[in-house]
Design a protein around this motif. Structure first.
Motif, short mmCIF file in Angstrom:
data_model
loop_
_atom_site.label_atom_id
_atom_site.label_comp_id
_atom_site.label_asym_id
_atom_site.label_seq_id
_atom_site.Cartn_x
_atom_site.Cartn_y
_atom_site.Cartn_z
N VAL A 127 -3.25 18.45 3.39
CA VAL A 127 -3.02 18.39 1.94
C VAL A 127 -3.76 17.21 1.34
CG1 VAL A 127 -1.26 18.15 0.14
CG2 VAL A 127 -0.78 19.50 2.19
N TYR A 128 -3.74 16.09 2.03
CA TYR A 128 -4.43 14.90 1.55
C TYR A 128 -5.93 15.17 1.42
CZ TYR A 128 -6.01 10.03 1.33
OH TYR A 128 -6.59 8.84 0.94
N ALA A 129 -6.51 15.81 2.43
CA ALA A 129 -7.93 16.12 2.41
C ALA A 129 -8.27 17.08 1.28
CB ALA A 129 -8.36 16.71 3.75
N ALA A 130 -7.40 18.06 1.05
CA ALA A 130 -7.63 19.01 -0.05
C ALA A 130 -7.61 18.30 -1.40
CB ALA A 130 -6.58 20.11 -0.01
N TRP A 131 -6.68 17.36 -1.56
CA TRP A 131 -6.60 16.59 -2.79
C TRP A 131 -7.88 15.79 -3.01
CZ3 TRP A 131 -4.97 11.04 -2.79
CH2 TRP A 131 -4.99 10.51 -4.08
N LYS A 132 -8.36 15.15 -1.95
CA LYS A 132 -9.57 14.35 -2.07
C LYS A 132 -10.79 15.21 -2.37
CE LYS A 132 -8.27 10.10 -1.65
NZ LYS A 132 -8.46 9.18 -2.81
N ARG A 133 -10.75 16.48 -2.00
CA ARG A 133 -11.85 17.39 -2.32
C ARG A 133 -11.80 17.86 -3.77
NH1 ARG A 133 -10.57 19.60 2.87
NH2 ARG A 133 -9.39 21.30 1.85
N ILE B 65 0.73 8.90 4.99
CA ILE B 65 0.48 10.17 4.31
C ILE B 65 -0.58 10.97 5.05
CG2 ILE B 65 -0.47 11.20 2.22
CD1 ILE B 65 0.88 8.88 0.67
N GLN B 66 -1.67 10.31 5.44
CA GLN B 66 -2.74 11.00 6.14
C GLN B 66 -2.29 11.51 7.50
OE1 GLN B 66 -6.86 9.48 5.79
NE2 GLN B 66 -5.98 7.82 4.58
N GLU B 67 -1.43 10.75 8.18
CA GLU B 67 -0.93 11.16 9.49
C GLU B 67 -0.01 12.37 9.39
OE1 GLU B 67 0.91 7.65 10.99
OE2 GLU B 67 -0.93 6.86 11.88
N GLY C 60 0.80 -1.22 0.00
CA GLY C 60 0.00 0.00 0.00
C GLY C 60 0.83 1.27 0.00
N ARG C 61 2.00 1.23 -0.63
CA ARG C 61 2.89 2.40 -0.67
C ARG C 61 2.70 3.19 -1.96
NH1 ARG C 61 6.16 2.22 3.55
NH2 ARG C 61 6.46 0.20 4.56
N PHE C 62 2.77 4.51 -1.84
CA PHE C 62 2.66 5.40 -2.99
C PHE C 62 3.94 5.26 -3.81
CE2 PHE C 62 0.30 9.37 -4.32
CZ PHE C 62 0.96 9.50 -5.53
N GLN D 186 6.30 9.66 -1.86
CA GLN D 186 6.68 8.40 -2.48
C GLN D 186 7.35 7.48 -1.45
OE1 GLN D 186 7.13 10.00 -7.06
NE2 GLN D 186 8.94 9.14 -6.11
N GLY D 187 6.86 6.25 -1.41
CA GLY D 187 7.36 5.27 -0.45
C GLY D 187 6.55 5.20 0.82
N LEU D 188 5.66 6.17 1.04
CA LEU D 188 4.82 6.16 2.24
C LEU D 188 3.52 5.41 1.99
CD1 LEU D 188 5.12 9.89 3.42
CD2 LEU D 188 6.52 7.93 4.12
#
Length: 215
Positions: free
Chosen positions: A109-115, A102-104, A24-26, A95-97
């Protein structure tokens, strides 16, 4: 796109499984090889896709995509044209996370991307920038196809989604609605009367004819 003719097709084929997929790594642009399972997936899918009688194969130069494409080349005898423009999204420090990591670490930023906001994940590329480099590569290859020809594009989940979104002329905020591709599954675009049409998405079997009033 003349009456009674099928028109050209683009088959977007995601690479086989890698160890980072399992974990499950990016991956991004990190050059990770296929697992043995990934190789088996590529061989199985190649036998199916060969039945579409492709005219050309282009692929990302990252080894997971290049190795997947090589299996279709072996079955069809077609050469593979590799292009860095088809690489996955560069995602910098992401990358690699794992998704959890990433969410932690980068939750806002992750939430903004999902929006659907334009976000440089990990300080890397915008999704629109990925489409800017990948879509022209695909369209240039399409232009070289014979009438009713089929192009197979071997690439990565994110790069495929953004390129499909661009070719379908969707608003970038809605590209996420296309959903992801499983390892070694594919999506098919066909020429419509006015634009490209999505005929199959995340498929693992050959396309069936569509019989309907709006074809």
């Amino acid at each position: 796109m003349n009456g009674g003719r099928r028109g050209r097709r683009i088959v977007f084929w995601r690479h086989g499984q890698t160890a980072w997929n399992v974990e499950g790594r990016f991956q991004g642009t990190t050059d990770i090889p296929l697992t043995e399972t990934g190789l088996a997936q590529a061989r199985r899918a190649a036998r199916l896709l060969a039945a579409l009688e492709p005219d050309a194969i282009i692929a990302s130069d990252l080894q997971r995509a290049a190795r997947t494409a090589a299996e279709l080349s072996a079955v069809t005898g077609l050469d593979v044209a590799h292009d860095a423009g088809l690489r996955e999204t560069y995602a910098g420090v992401w990358q690699g996370l794992t998704n959890v990591e990433i969410q932690e670490r980068y939750g806002e930023v992750y939430a903004a991307w999902k929006r659907g906001e334009p976000v440089r994940r990990g300080g890397g590329e915008l999704e629109t920038e990925v489409a800017d480099r990948a879509a022209p590569v695909v369209l240039a290859a399409v232009e070289k196809l014979p009438e009713n020809g089929t192009l197979v594009v071997v690439s990565h989940g994110g790069a495929i989604r953004t390129t499909i979104g661009r070719l379908l002329e969707l608003d970038p905020r809605s590209w996420e609605s296309l959903g992801g591709l499983s390892n070694c599954c594919w999506s098919v675009l066909g020429e419509g009367w006015r634009s490209w049409r999505l005929l199959e998405h995340n498929a693992g079997t050959l396309p069936e004819p569509v019989i309907g009033d709006d074809v």
